[in-house]
Every structure is written in structure tokens, then in C-alpha cells.
Design an enzyme around this catalytic site. Structure first.
Site, short mmCIF file in Angstrom:
data_model
loop_
_atom_site.label_atom_id
_atom_site.label_comp_id
_atom_site.label_asym_id
_atom_site.label_seq_id
_atom_site.Cartn_x
_atom_site.Cartn_y
_atom_site.Cartn_z
N MET A 1 32.54 44.13 44.53
CA MET A 1 31.77 43.26 43.65
C MET A 1 30.31 43.28 44.06
O MET A 1 29.98 42.99 45.20
CB MET A 1 32.35 41.85 43.69
CG MET A 1 33.69 41.76 42.97
SD MET A 1 34.59 40.25 43.34
CE MET A 1 33.52 39.00 42.72
N CYS A 92 31.10 46.05 33.57
CA CYS A 92 29.98 45.19 33.99
C CYS A 92 29.29 44.57 32.77
O CYS A 92 28.87 45.29 31.85
CB CYS A 92 28.98 46.01 34.80
SG CYS A 92 27.62 44.99 35.37
N LYS A 133 37.99 51.14 35.09
CA LYS A 133 38.11 49.69 34.92
C LYS A 133 37.40 49.31 33.63
O LYS A 133 36.24 49.69 33.44
CB LYS A 133 37.48 48.98 36.12
CG LYS A 133 37.44 47.48 36.00
CD LYS A 133 37.51 46.86 37.39
CE LYS A 133 37.48 45.36 37.34
NZ LYS A 133 36.16 44.80 37.60
C1 LIG Z 1 29.20 38.65 41.38
C2 LIG Z 1 30.16 39.63 40.77
C3 LIG Z 1 29.98 40.98 40.99
C4 LIG Z 1 30.88 41.90 40.44
N1 LIG Z 1 30.68 43.24 40.69
C5 LIG Z 1 31.60 44.13 40.24
C6 LIG Z 1 31.48 45.52 40.56
O1 LIG Z 1 30.53 45.97 41.22
N2 LIG Z 1 32.44 46.36 40.08
C7 LIG Z 1 33.51 45.89 39.35
O2 LIG Z 1 34.38 46.69 38.96
N3 LIG Z 1 33.63 44.61 39.04
C8 LIG Z 1 32.71 43.72 39.47
N4 LIG Z 1 32.86 42.39 39.16
C9 LIG Z 1 33.99 41.96 38.33
C10 LIG Z 1 35.21 41.63 39.18
O3 LIG Z 1 35.66 42.78 39.86
C11 LIG Z 1 36.37 41.11 38.31
O4 LIG Z 1 36.72 42.11 37.38
C12 LIG Z 1 36.00 39.86 37.55
O5 LIG Z 1 35.31 38.95 38.38
C13 LIG Z 1 37.25 39.18 36.98
O6 LIG Z 1 38.21 39.00 37.98
P1 LIG Z 1 38.35 37.63 38.81
O7 LIG Z 1 38.51 36.53 37.79
O8 LIG Z 1 39.54 37.87 39.68
O9 LIG Z 1 37.08 37.45 39.57
C14 LIG Z 1 31.97 41.46 39.67
C15 LIG Z 1 32.14 40.08 39.46
C16 LIG Z 1 31.26 39.17 39.99
C17 LIG Z 1 31.49 37.70 39.73
#
Ligand SMILES: Cc1cc2nc3c(=O)[nH]c(=O)nc-3n(C[C@H](O)[C@H](O)[C@H](O)COP(=O)(O)O)c2cc1C
Length: 325
Positions: A1, A92, A133
Site C-alpha cells: 500500500m 488505484c 488487481k
Molecule cells: C493508503 C493506501 C494505499 C494503497 N496503496 C495501494 C497500492 O500501492 N497498491 C494496491 O494494489 N493497492 C493499494 N491500496 C488499496 C488496498 O490494497 C486495498 O485494495 C483497499 O484498501 C481495499 O482493501 P481493504 O478494505 O482491505 O483496505 C491502497 C489503499 C490505501 C488506503
């Protein structure tokens, strides 16, 4: 992330059992082949013989871009540097990223998803797996199935689906039932993602999506012992006690001790605040600590504030285990 999970965090979070693999922050690919230092910055684990965390959990390198040629050139670069798996980010939602035609903006045209995946898969010639993804779409879900199929047709070995559109941002709910529709159309493994914060969420996401596996994002930061609870429940059908505040504080402490070795103290404090901010949405004690410490800028005082005795009730809180298994 991006901006949240670096190699230190990956190391700390994979010390507990439960995580099968991790993914780097995305490497932003625009038009040129990036120098090795960019890859090493995002994935210092590339410098090792095996691209794994110290606990031995594989680290997948993620690329984000839209130009097939540039993605291919950088995939070759990553392979030459030792990457053992490449993931492509079509999820993203950040405005700057989307404005520059990256991340979820490609979901408006499934052909572009397919071309991007195919370019990377072609570049690595099967030497390492390429995965993708996606979200359920950009503005709406009309192209969700087409984009998922496009990723498979391009050569993705698995597909992670964050069950929201780009315009839904991070707002609940995540539409796990949509992932079941995607699964029905694909032959590759599909992994459910989005809003899995507890063991009960995990079970519901699995039931509604039909997926064997889930990807955890923010929840691993909010509750670093969640993967362990899920794994324990998978093995035994029992729920483990909820993570006590002191265990969360311990992870933050270890994180700070590692980061202060190479970052200025004020930067470490702001990283800790960022992490605590994610925890506070899910934990009352974290919320109290955040309120007390939000203006603190001195690292040692911040850490003392995390460890100070708090209001958390001593009795063990046990998260109810889902009934089915
Ligand atoms: C601050 C932040 C940074 C993120 N950066 C990435 C990233 O670099 N690559 C990615 O595939 N997903 C990224 N995501 C998305 C998360 O991997 C995930 O798909 C999303 O937060 C939903 O899942 P969750 O509800 O379990 O957090 C990011 C999410 C957040 C909040």
C-alpha cells in the site's frame, strides 16, 4: 500500500502467521525504463537471494502504468533484478494517478487492461507469474466482467478484485457478491478484497464471493493479528481473543525502533500517527491514544504515550467464530 507498507512494515506484519504473500507499493511506470534504484527502493528484498520477508513470506512487486511498451521494459528490468512475481495495479483511485492514465482509469477500456497484462506477460515469457488487481469499474460496474476477463486473457495468473468501483473510493460497503459473478466467468484464481476487517467479515466475504482466498489491506494495519486469527479459525474453527491494545502498541514500538535508525524522528512520529489513525477507526483504545497524542511531535514522548496504562478493559474479548466452516 502506497505510502504505508514498506519493507519494514512487511517484515513486522509477516512475523505473525497467516499471510501467504505480500505486495510492494506500486512502482509508477510512465514511459521510460526505470533505474534499478527505483525498484530497490520499493522492494529492498530484491537485493536478497530470495524475494521474501525475513519470515520467508514472498514479496510480489507491483507495477502501475498504462503504456504497454513501458510496462514491458520495466517488467524485463524487474525480472533482471530478481523479481519473482509481478502484479499490475488497475485499482488505484488517486486523482493524480488517474489523470495521468494510470490505475483504475484503465478500467474504462478492457482492451487496454488486456494489452497491459499481455505486454508484461510477454516480456517475462513465463519466467515468473504476472498477476493483476482491479476494482469493479471506474464510474460504474458495467465493465467489471469484461475487465476481469481481459486480465485473464492477457495472461494474469490470478486476479485480485477490490469489490468497489473507483468512484466508490473506500466507502462501505464492498460488493463481495460481484466477485462471485466474476469468478463464474474466469478460470484463474480470484481473490476477494475490500472491507475485510474482522473474522466475521472474512467469512462473509468468502461466502458471498465464493473465493478461497482474500487479500487484506487496511485491516492488517488496524489489527496486525487478524491474519493469525483467520488462520487459527481455518485450522480449528475456533475464534481467538480480540487483539489487545498492548499488542498493537508493541507493533508500533517495533516499527518506530526500526524506522528511527534511518529516518528523522519527526518523520517517524508522523508515520506512527498515520498508522494509529488507521487503527483508531477499529479500536476504541487506539482512538483514545490518537486523541491524546495527535499534537505530540517528540518520538520518545509519543512512544511513552502508546505504552502508558490506558482504559482498555482487562477481560479477554473473544470475537465470535463464524458457525460454518
Ligand atoms: C493508503 C493506501 C494505499 C494503497 N496503496 C495501494 C497500492 O500501492 N497498491 C494496491 O494494489 N493497492 C493499494 N491500496 C488499496 C488496498 O490494497 C486495498 O485494495 C483497499 O484498501 C481495499 O482493501 P481493504 O478494505 O482491505 O483496505 C491502497 C489503499 C490505501 C488506503
Amino acid at each position: 500500500m502506497e505510502g504505508v507498507i514498506d519493507a519494514v512494515t512487511r517484515d513486522l506484519l509477516t512475523r505473525e502467521e497467516g499471510l501467504d504473500w505480500t505486495v510492494t507499493e506500486f512502482v509508477r511506470v510512465v514511459d521510460a525504463r526505470l533505474p534499478p534504484r527505483v525498484f530497490y527502493k520499493h522492494c529492498p528484498e530484491l537485493r536478497q537471494a530470495r524475494v521474501v520477508t525475513p519470515a520467508g513470506i514472498p514479496v510480489h512487486l507491483q507495477l502501475l502504468g498504462s503504456d504497454p511498451q513501458a510496462l514491458a521494459a520495466n517488467a524485463r528490468q524487474a525480472l533482471a533484478l530478481g523479481a519473482t512475481s509481478l502484479d499490475l495495479n488497475f485499482g488505484c483511485p488517486a486523482k493524480t494517478v488517474n489523470r495521468h492514465d494510470g490505475g483504475a482509469s484503465l478500467l474504462r477500456d478492457p482492451h487496454r487492461v488486456e494489452r497491459a497484462v499481455a505486454a508484461v506477460a510477454g516480456a517475462v515469457e513465463g519466467a515468473i507469474p504476472v498477476t493483476a488487481k482491479i476494482r469493479l469499474g471506474f464510474a460504474d460496474k458495467q465493465l467489471a466482467l469484461a475487465c476481469a476477463r481481459a486480465a485473464e486473457d492477457g495472461g494474469a495468473r490470478h486476479l485480485v478484485v477490490h469489490a468497489r468501483t473507483r468512484n466508490e473510493g473506500y466507502r462501505p460497503p464492498a460488493h463481495w457478491e460481484w466477485i462471485a459473478r466474476i469468478r463464474a466467468q474466469l478460470t484463474i484464481p480470484v481473490i476477494a478484497n475490500g472491507d475485510i476487517w474482522t473474522l466475521a467479515d472474512y467469512w462473509k466475504a468468502r461466502s458471498l464471493s465464493g473465493c478461497e482466498d482474500v487479500m487484506l489491506g487496511r485491516a492488517v494495519l488496524a489489527d496486525p493479528l487478524l491474519p493469525r486469527r483467520i488462520r487459527h479459525w481455518q485450522r480449528t474453527g475456533e475464534g481467538l481473543p480480540a487483539t489487545p491494545w498492548q499488542a498493537r502498541a508493541e507493533v508500533l514500538h517495533r516499527y518506530a525502533e526500526r524506522q528511527r535508525q534511518h529516518l528523522p524522528e519527526r518523520v517517524v512520529v508522523s508515520l506512527l500517527k498515520q498508522w494509529l489513525n488507521i487503527m483508531r477507526g477499529r479500536d476504541a483504545e487506539a482512538a483514545r491514544r490518537f486523541a491524546t497524542l495527535r499534537r505530540e511531535t517528540r518520538l520518545d514522548a509519543f512512544l511513552a504515550g502508546l505504552r502508558a496504562p490506558g482504559d482498555e478493559p482487562a477481560p479477554e474479548r473473544r470475537e465470535a467464530a463464524p458457525l460454518a466452516c
